[in-house]
Design a protein around this motif. Structure first.
Motif: not given
Length: 315
Positions: A127-135
């Motif tokens: 499972r690959v999830t993306t988002g901002p670095n801090w999150l």
């Protein structure tokens, strides 16, 4: 040679204590009393003649020897479970790996490694999830993610996490192929005449881009857009005169197909390591090891491709 005094109860108690950070958590998980769990850990430390846990605070933390022991014992338990399934002709157990991917890694590096993992461990669901670095790093620290692939964050954000570099990747300025600045070195006057798309303040590359723009005399840039999204950035650049500062990995495919082109930037300020962030005290599973190997091979392959392209550009 394994010391014959080491029993399964020693290893299970050790792993549960490391996972929960306390003897009470281990005792609850194993359905034993806390004194029994404490005695088991003391026995194991006496057998190994090393201290596995630092007891200077309320939460037990692994010593360097404890971290090494945890990594190998955890992997051994996983392999033992697989062996048991195979000899008893049980169905292969489905496993799961949850990875956070920053934009610079999600468009090429992680997909290549994902395909490799599927070839070597088809029973593992990725499972690959993306988002901002801090999150993503926050989710990693909390245990929601197993690892995060992307640029290295600042030291204050990396507390409790480790970072394994895979490659060094530049930040580039991209425009549409027929843009007036295509292939030209940027300067403050030229850039000020066109809309800019810069990384938002929370992005890892934001300070690097800001430092670079300051170095060429653009001390107070007023961007028209802030984004590191491939789908948004690509479309805006193709439909306008916008200059987009972005990690090369995000737009690598667009550059190779000629959809976008680079400005002529040669500056070390805009290079930085891309790699894998993980929790320091976590057990490295067999699936994580396989995915790390796949990431290393994918990074090497991409590095060779980029070297070939640079050589072709100079010929």
């Amino acid at each position: 040679m394994i010391d014959p005094r080491i029993r399964m109860r020693h290893l299970r108690c050790f792993l549960e204590t490391a996972r929960g950070g306390s003897l009470s958590a281990a005792a609850a998980s194993l359905h034993v009393s806390q004194p029994a769990a404490s005695k088991t850990i003391r026995e194991l430390e006496d057998i190994l003649n090393v201290t596995l846990f630092a007891r200077s605070s309320r939460r037990l933390t692994l010593t360097p020897a404890g971290k090494t022991f945890q990594q190998h014992v955890g992997a051994a338990f996983i392999d033992l479970g697989r062996a048991e399934d195979l000899v008893r002709e049980r169905p292969v157990r489905r496993t799961r790996l949850i990875v956070g991917a920053l934009p610079t890694a999600s468009t090429d590096l992680v997909p290549r490694a994902a395909l490799s993992l599927h070839d070597t461990a088809p029973e593992c669901m990725l499972r690959v999830t993306t988002g901002p670095n801090w999150l993503l790093l926050s989710q990693l620290r909390e245990g929601t993610l197993d690892m995060v692939v992307g640029r290295m964050a600042g030291a204050q954000v990396m507390e409790g996490l480790s970072f394994r570099p895979l490659a060094s990747e530049p930040i580039i300025a991209v425009v549409r192929p027929d843009h007036p600045l295509a292939g030209k070195p940027p300067d403050a006057t030229a850039l000020a005449a066109f809309p800019l798309m810069l990384p938002p303040p929370g992005a890892v590359i934001a300070p690097l881009v800001s430092a670079y723009l300051h170095s060429i005399g653009l001390t107070r840039p007023e961007p028209a857009y802030e984004s590191v999204s491939l789908s948004f950035g690509r479309r805006v650049v193709l439909l306008s005169d916008t200059v987009w500062f972005i990690s090369e990995g995000v737009v690598r495919d667009e550059l190779s197909r000629g959809l976008l082109t680079k400005m002529a930037i040669e500056d070390n300020l805009l290079s930085g390591p891309v790699g894998v962030s993980m929790r320091m005290n976590s057990t490295v599973t067999a699936e994580q090891k396989l995915f790390l190997e796949a990431l290393v091979h994918a990074a090497e392959s991409l590095s060779h491709q980029q070297a070939d392209l640079r050589q072709a550009d100079h010929q």
